[in-house]
Design a protein around this motif. Structure first.
Motif, PDB file in Angstrom:
ATOM      1  N   PRO A 157       0.075  -5.907   0.849  1.00 38.02           N
ATOM      2  CA  PRO A 157      -0.593  -5.192   1.944  1.00 38.02           C
ATOM      3  C   PRO A 157      -0.511  -3.682   1.818  1.00 38.02           C
ATOM      4  O   PRO A 157      -1.284  -2.952   2.437  1.00 38.02           O
ATOM      5  CB  PRO A 157       0.150  -5.687   3.195  1.00 38.02           C
ATOM      6  CG  PRO A 157       1.472  -6.187   2.685  1.00 38.02           C
ATOM      7  CD  PRO A 157       1.189  -6.732   1.330  1.00 38.02           C
ATOM      8  N   TYR A 203      -0.109 -11.414   9.367  1.00 36.26           N
ATOM      9  CA  TYR A 203      -0.802 -10.143   9.114  1.00 36.26           C
ATOM     10  C   TYR A 203      -1.702 -10.273   7.889  1.00 36.26           C
ATOM     11  O   TYR A 203      -2.862  -9.833   7.908  1.00 36.26           O
ATOM     12  CB  TYR A 203       0.215  -9.023   8.895  1.00 36.26           C
ATOM     13  CG  TYR A 203      -0.419  -7.713   8.488  1.00 36.26           C
ATOM     14  CD1 TYR A 203      -1.089  -6.928   9.422  1.00 36.26           C
ATOM     15  CD2 TYR A 203      -0.367  -7.273   7.160  1.00 36.26           C
ATOM     16  CE1 TYR A 203      -1.687  -5.730   9.062  1.00 36.26           C
ATOM     17  CE2 TYR A 203      -0.971  -6.083   6.783  1.00 36.26           C
ATOM     18  CZ  TYR A 203      -1.615  -5.315   7.734  1.00 36.26           C
ATOM     19  OH  TYR A 203      -2.226  -4.131   7.357  1.00 36.26           O
ATOM     20  N   ARG A 218     -10.466 -10.386   8.524  1.00 34.98           N
ATOM     21  CA  ARG A 218     -11.136  -9.089   8.371  1.00 34.98           C
ATOM     22  C   ARG A 218     -12.036  -9.044   7.140  1.00 34.98           C
ATOM     23  O   ARG A 218     -13.184  -8.625   7.218  1.00 34.98           O
ATOM     24  CB  ARG A 218     -10.106  -7.966   8.312  1.00 34.98           C
ATOM     25  CG  ARG A 218     -10.727  -6.587   8.288  1.00 34.98           C
ATOM     26  CD  ARG A 218      -9.700  -5.515   8.517  1.00 34.98           C
ATOM     27  NE  ARG A 218     -10.305  -4.193   8.482  1.00 34.98           N
ATOM     28  CZ  ARG A 218      -9.648  -3.075   8.742  1.00 34.98           C
ATOM     29  NH1 ARG A 218      -8.364  -3.119   9.073  1.00 34.98           N
ATOM     30  NH2 ARG A 218     -10.245  -1.910   8.674  1.00 34.98           N
ATOM     31  N   MET A 272      -5.782  -9.861   7.641  1.00 34.66           N
ATOM     32  CA  MET A 272      -6.420  -8.890   6.754  1.00 34.66           C
ATOM     33  C   MET A 272      -7.354  -9.566   5.748  1.00 34.66           C
ATOM     34  O   MET A 272      -8.480  -9.106   5.518  1.00 34.66           O
ATOM     35  CB  MET A 272      -5.359  -8.087   6.001  1.00 34.66           C
ATOM     36  CG  MET A 272      -4.567  -7.133   6.872  1.00 34.66           C
ATOM     37  SD  MET A 272      -5.595  -5.822   7.577  1.00 34.66           S
ATOM     38  CE  MET A 272      -6.045  -4.915   6.118  1.00 34.66           C
ATOM     39  N   CYS A 316      -1.357  -2.064  -0.713  1.00 31.63           N
ATOM     40  CA  CYS A 316      -2.546  -1.642  -1.461  1.00 31.63           C
ATOM     41  C   CYS A 316      -3.771  -2.161  -0.714  1.00 31.63           C
ATOM     42  O   CYS A 316      -4.283  -3.239  -1.030  1.00 31.63           O
ATOM     43  CB  CYS A 316      -2.506  -2.177  -2.889  1.00 31.63           C
ATOM     44  SG  CYS A 316      -3.981  -1.765  -3.866  1.00 31.63           S
ATOM     45  N   PHE A 317      -4.226  -1.405   0.273  1.00 33.35           N
ATOM     46  CA  PHE A 317      -5.366  -1.853   1.072  1.00 33.35           C
ATOM     47  C   PHE A 317      -6.620  -1.961   0.218  1.00 33.35           C
ATOM     48  O   PHE A 317      -7.463  -2.830   0.447  1.00 33.35           O
ATOM     49  CB  PHE A 317      -5.616  -0.908   2.250  1.00 33.35           C
ATOM     50  CG  PHE A 317      -6.762  -1.358   3.125  1.00 33.35           C
ATOM     51  CD1 PHE A 317      -6.630  -2.481   3.919  1.00 33.35           C
ATOM     52  CD2 PHE A 317      -7.965  -0.680   3.113  1.00 33.35           C
ATOM     53  CE1 PHE A 317      -7.681  -2.916   4.714  1.00 33.35           C
ATOM     54  CE2 PHE A 317      -9.024  -1.105   3.900  1.00 33.35           C
ATOM     55  CZ  PHE A 317      -8.876  -2.227   4.707  1.00 33.35           C
ATOM     56  N   LYS A 318      -6.740  -1.084  -0.790  1.00 35.15           N
ATOM     57  CA  LYS A 318      -7.916  -1.118  -1.665  1.00 35.15           C
ATOM     58  C   LYS A 318      -8.032  -2.476  -2.349  1.00 35.15           C
ATOM     59  O   LYS A 318      -9.123  -3.032  -2.493  1.00 35.15           O
ATOM     60  CB  LYS A 318      -7.816   0.000  -2.710  1.00 35.15           C
ATOM     61  CG  LYS A 318      -8.995   0.073  -3.677  1.00 35.15           C
ATOM     62  CD  LYS A 318     -10.254   0.517  -2.980  1.00 35.15           C
ATOM     63  CE  LYS A 318     -11.392   0.699  -3.962  1.00 35.15           C
ATOM     64  NZ  LYS A 318     -12.663   1.036  -3.298  1.00 35.15           N
ATOM     65  N   CYS A 319      -6.883  -3.043  -2.769  1.00 36.37           N
ATOM     66  CA  CYS A 319      -6.881  -4.336  -3.459  1.00 36.37           C
ATOM     67  C   CYS A 319      -7.366  -5.454  -2.534  1.00 36.37           C
ATOM     68  O   CYS A 319      -8.023  -6.388  -2.983  1.00 36.37           O
ATOM     69  CB  CYS A 319      -5.478  -4.662  -3.957  1.00 36.37           C
ATOM     70  SG  CYS A 319      -4.776  -3.369  -4.998  1.00 36.37           S
ATOM     71  N   ILE A 320      -7.010  -5.346  -1.258  1.00 36.57           N
ATOM     72  CA  ILE A 320      -7.460  -6.340  -0.281  1.00 36.57           C
ATOM     73  C   ILE A 320      -8.908  -6.094   0.100  1.00 36.57           C
ATOM     74  O   ILE A 320      -9.696  -7.028   0.254  1.00 36.57           O
ATOM     75  CB  ILE A 320      -6.543  -6.311   0.961  1.00 36.57           C
ATOM     76  CG1 ILE A 320      -5.132  -6.774   0.566  1.00 36.57           C
ATOM     77  CG2 ILE A 320      -7.106  -7.180   2.077  1.00 36.57           C
ATOM     78  CD1 ILE A 320      -4.106  -6.688   1.667  1.00 36.57           C
ATOM     79  N   GLU A 321      -9.271  -4.818   0.196  1.00 32.69           N
ATOM     80  CA  GLU A 321     -10.622  -4.446   0.603  1.00 32.69           C
ATOM     81  C   GLU A 321     -11.684  -4.943  -0.387  1.00 32.69           C
ATOM     82  O   GLU A 321     -12.804  -5.275   0.012  1.00 32.69           O
ATOM     83  CB  GLU A 321     -10.693  -2.922   0.737  1.00 32.69           C
ATOM     84  CG  GLU A 321     -11.975  -2.400   1.348  1.00 32.69           C
ATOM     85  CD  GLU A 321     -11.963  -0.892   1.457  1.00 32.69           C
ATOM     86  OE1 GLU A 321     -12.428  -0.373   2.491  1.00 32.69           O
ATOM     87  OE2 GLU A 321     -11.491  -0.214   0.518  1.00 32.69           O
ATOM     88  N   THR A 379       5.396  -8.455   3.886  1.00 31.59           N
ATOM     89  CA  THR A 379       5.076  -8.472   5.319  1.00 31.59           C
ATOM     90  C   THR A 379       4.957  -9.910   5.833  1.00 31.59           C
ATOM     91  O   THR A 379       5.464 -10.856   5.245  1.00 31.59           O
ATOM     92  CB  THR A 379       3.809  -7.633   5.632  1.00 31.59           C
ATOM     93  OG1 THR A 379       3.707  -7.461   7.046  1.00 31.59           O
ATOM     94  CG2 THR A 379       2.546  -8.263   5.100  1.00 31.59           C
TER      95      THR A 379
END
Length: 201
Positions: A89, A127, A135, A131, A91-96, A123
């Protein structure tokens, strides 16, 4: 009259020479660019591989992110070729970019020789579920490594990362073809080569 013909012939000859010279220069420049691109790609591949172990170790099971059920990894890791995505989590870019992976996975999902594993750690599961599933609406299964077992079994493994491993869990290629589009051709080439070799066997 003959003089004019000679002049025209000279001009045509000169233009032909210019055209040949320009073509040779263009071919040389194209060759040089391709050579530089191949070298840069090789360096990029090496930079991702240098910190990784030769082979990866896997736990017996992990948790399904969506259902919370324990998933045995036997059937997943016995695939002849596996592409692993380790998510964090932080690395938001990796999830995005996970939805961008769907098109890549869709191309090979029918092939029994190839498997994709998306493994999230860190985490809380709730969550990560929010994500990734709510999301980002990522449609493929994601496993939850609540205790960072993969990291414990593979000390030099960094998270996040993307790794291709072979039938004996040997590391073949590393780096995300989604975050680094130049790597996509390498992934496709190695996937096709491994599939061909496996089909022969």
């Amino acid at each position: 009259m003959n003089f004019e013909k000679e002049e025209i012939t000279k001009k045509i000859y000169f233009l032909c020479l210019l055209f040949l010279l320009a073509t040779q220069m263009w071919l040389y420049e194209t060759y040089s660019q391709n050579k530089r691109r191949v070298f840069a790609l090789e360096q990029l591949e090496k930079s991702f591989l240098k910190e990784l172990p030769d082979t990866l170790n896997f736990p017996n099971n992990l948790i399904d992110l969506e259902s919370g059920k324990t998933i045995e990894l036997d059937t997943l890791i016995t695939k002849k070729i596996k592409i692993l995505n380790f998510l964090n989590p932080g690395c938001f870019k990796c999830i995005e970019i996970l939805p961008n992976w769907e098109n890549f996975v869709d191309q090979y999902i029918e092939n029994d020789s190839l498997g994709f594993l998306f493994i999230a750690s860190g985490t809380s599961r709730k969550y990560l579920y929010y994500m990734i599933k709510r999301r980002m609406k990522f449609k493929y299964s994601v496993l939850y490594d609540s205790l960072n077992i993969m990291k414990a079994l593979n000390d030099s493994l960094t998270v996040p990362s993307t790794i291709m491993v072979g039938i004996n869990n040997d590391v073949v290629l590393a780096g995300s073809p989604i975050l680094h589009p130049d790597l996509k051709s390498s992934y496709v080439e190695k996937i096709n080569l491994l599939i061909q070799n496996n089909n022969r066997n």
